[in-house]
Design a protein around this motif. Structure first.
Motif, PDB file in Angstrom:
ATOM      1  N   THR A  23       0.819  -1.209   0.000  1.00 34.58           N
ATOM      2  CA  THR A  23       0.000   0.000   0.000  1.00 34.58           C
ATOM      3  C   THR A  23       0.857   1.266   0.000  1.00 34.58           C
ATOM      4  OG1 THR A  23      -0.249  -0.184   2.388  1.00 34.58           O
ATOM      5  CG2 THR A  23      -2.070  -0.994   1.038  1.00 34.58           C
ATOM      6  N   PHE A  24       2.139   1.117   0.321  1.00 34.70           N
ATOM      7  CA  PHE A  24       3.051   2.252   0.284  1.00 34.70           C
ATOM      8  C   PHE A  24       4.235   1.925  -0.610  1.00 34.70           C
ATOM      9  CE2 PHE A  24       1.111   2.818   4.555  1.00 34.70           C
ATOM     10  CZ  PHE A  24       0.503   4.045   4.327  1.00 34.70           C
ATOM     11  N   PHE A  79       3.209  -0.179  12.798  1.00 34.34           N
ATOM     12  CA  PHE A  79       2.931   1.232  12.551  1.00 34.34           C
ATOM     13  C   PHE A  79       2.507   1.432  11.094  1.00 34.34           C
ATOM     14  CE2 PHE A  79       4.919   5.344  11.177  1.00 34.34           C
ATOM     15  CZ  PHE A  79       4.188   6.230  11.955  1.00 34.34           C
ATOM     16  N   VAL A  80       3.266   0.859  10.173  1.00 29.43           N
ATOM     17  CA  VAL A  80       2.944   0.976   8.752  1.00 29.43           C
ATOM     18  C   VAL A  80       1.642   0.238   8.444  1.00 29.43           C
ATOM     19  CG1 VAL A  80       3.725   0.506   6.390  1.00 29.43           C
ATOM     20  CG2 VAL A  80       5.359   1.324   8.107  1.00 29.43           C
ATOM     21  N   ALA A  90      -5.049   1.290  -0.538  1.00 25.82           N
ATOM     22  CA  ALA A  90      -5.616   0.252   0.336  1.00 25.82           C
ATOM     23  C   ALA A  90      -6.966  -0.177  -0.209  1.00 25.82           C
ATOM     24  CB  ALA A  90      -5.774   0.784   1.753  1.00 25.82           C
ATOM     25  N   PRO A  91      -7.210  -1.488  -0.241  1.00 24.55           N
ATOM     26  CA  PRO A  91      -8.523  -1.962  -0.710  1.00 24.55           C
ATOM     27  C   PRO A  91      -9.633  -1.547   0.261  1.00 24.55           C
ATOM     28  CG  PRO A  91      -7.114  -3.808  -0.042  1.00 24.55           C
ATOM     29  CD  PRO A  91      -6.315  -2.569   0.126  1.00 24.55           C
ATOM     30  N   LEU A  92     -10.830  -1.402  -0.272  1.00 23.00           N
ATOM     31  CA  LEU A  92     -11.984  -1.010   0.532  1.00 23.00           C
ATOM     32  C   LEU A  92     -12.171  -1.951   1.724  1.00 23.00           C
ATOM     33  CD1 LEU A  92     -14.436   0.835   0.945  1.00 23.00           C
ATOM     34  CD2 LEU A  92     -15.708  -0.663  -0.607  1.00 23.00           C
ATOM     35  N   GLN A  93     -11.968  -3.235   1.523  1.00 15.96           N
ATOM     36  CA  GLN A  93     -12.119  -4.220   2.607  1.00 15.96           C
ATOM     37  C   GLN A  93     -11.209  -3.864   3.789  1.00 15.96           C
ATOM     38  OE1 GLN A  93     -14.167  -6.950   2.889  1.00 15.96           O
ATOM     39  NE2 GLN A  93     -13.279  -7.674   4.791  1.00 15.96           N
ATOM     40  N   HIS A  94      -9.976  -3.468   3.505  1.00 14.45           N
ATOM     41  CA  HIS A  94      -9.022  -3.109   4.565  1.00 14.45           C
ATOM     42  C   HIS A  94      -9.507  -1.876   5.328  1.00 14.45           C
ATOM     43  CE1 HIS A  94      -5.297  -2.956   6.725  1.00 14.45           C
ATOM     44  NE2 HIS A  94      -4.905  -1.830   6.155  1.00 14.45           N
ATOM     45  N   LYS A  95     -10.045  -0.904   4.616  1.00 16.94           N
ATOM     46  CA  LYS A  95     -10.556   0.301   5.248  1.00 16.94           C
ATOM     47  C   LYS A  95     -11.756  -0.023   6.146  1.00 16.94           C
ATOM     48  CE  LYS A  95      -9.012   3.300   1.488  1.00 16.94           C
ATOM     49  NZ  LYS A  95      -8.113   4.230   2.130  1.00 16.94           N
ATOM     50  N   GLU A 171      -1.804  11.725   2.966  1.00 15.30           N
ATOM     51  CA  GLU A 171      -0.671  11.779   2.059  1.00 15.30           C
ATOM     52  C   GLU A 171       0.598  11.590   2.856  1.00 15.30           C
ATOM     53  OE1 GLU A 171       1.425  15.132  -0.694  1.00 15.30           O
ATOM     54  OE2 GLU A 171      -0.756  15.055  -0.688  1.00 15.30           O
ATOM     55  N   VAL A 172       1.469  10.716   2.385  1.00 18.44           N
ATOM     56  CA  VAL A 172       2.758  10.498   3.021  1.00 18.44           C
ATOM     57  C   VAL A 172       3.775  11.353   2.280  1.00 18.44           C
ATOM     58  CG1 VAL A 172       4.551   8.830   3.607  1.00 18.44           C
ATOM     59  CG2 VAL A 172       2.147   8.142   3.656  1.00 18.44           C
ATOM     60  N   PRO A 173       4.295  12.398   2.946  1.00 17.38           N
ATOM     61  CA  PRO A 173       5.282  13.235   2.264  1.00 17.38           C
ATOM     62  C   PRO A 173       6.584  12.465   2.044  1.00 17.38           C
ATOM     63  CG  PRO A 173       4.971  13.962   4.542  1.00 17.38           C
ATOM     64  CD  PRO A 173       4.021  12.824   4.297  1.00 17.38           C
ATOM     65  N   VAL A 174       7.108  12.569   0.852  1.00 18.11           N
ATOM     66  CA  VAL A 174       8.396  11.922   0.553  1.00 18.11           C
ATOM     67  C   VAL A 174       9.404  13.012   0.203  1.00 18.11           C
ATOM     68  CG1 VAL A 174       7.460   9.700  -0.183  1.00 18.11           C
ATOM     69  CG2 VAL A 174       7.687  11.520  -1.844  1.00 18.11           C
TER      70      VAL A 174
END
Length: 175
Positions: A23-24, A79-80, A90-95, A171-174
């Motif tokens: 997912t990341f 954590f991740v 992420a799939p809807l099921q995971h959410k 949003e994960v800043p990179v």
């Protein structure tokens, strides 16, 4: 990965990505590791719940106390995995599973009317009376085919939310 002062290896990144169903991206995983290290102030490899309160977005979340129970003592991989529910990939099921865990605060696999009322109270605070919350929740449950005496399980949440356009993203800043 046990000690956060150590460097994150390519193997570690791939292991975490696999654990979280990719997912990341690699860059996002490295950024999350850097953020994890900032939260792991004592370098023990685990982040205590109170450290999450130093994240302004977390601290002001009306569900922060519920979320704290879910994040206390997480290592980097956990954590991740926790944050993966907020990935656009992420799939809807995971959410939906994540949302279910927020409601199922005692972890018994069932969400009661009282559990839902507690979440609704956390979300609305003093702006909505207890009576109003009960009325709204009763109506919503009835429209979904349930009563206030129903116990909802994960499959019920999937049935109710499964066709929704659920937006839970950060949003994960990179660098």
């Amino acid at each position: 990965m046990g000690n956060t002062s150590s460097m994150l290896t390519q193997y570690d990144i791939e292991e975490v990505q696999q654990h979280c169903n990719h997912t990341f991206s690699q860059q996002e995983t490295v950024s999350l590791y850097q953020r994890f290290c900032q939260l792991d102030r004592n370098g023990c490899g685990f982040v205590p719940a109170e450290e999450f309160l130093s994240v302004p977005e977390f601290a002001v979340n009306p569900l922060s106390q519920r979320l704290l129970r879910m994040v206390d003592g997480l290592n980097f991989k956990e954590f991740v995995a926790f944050l993966s529910a907020f990935s656009p990939r992420a799939p809807l099921q995971h959410k939906i599973e994540f949302i279910f865990k927020v409601y199922d605060s005692d972890g018994n696999g069932k969400v009661t009317f009282s559990d839902m009322l507690d979440v609704l109270h956390d979300l609305t605070g003093q702006f909505v009376s207890e009576q109003q919350r009960k009325q709204v929740l009763t109506r919503v449950l009835e429209e979904a085919g349930y009563s206030k005496d129903s116990f909802l399980v994960l499959s019920d949440f999937v049935k109710i939310l499964g066709n929704s356009d659920l937006k839970m993203e950060v949003e994960v800043p990179v660098d």
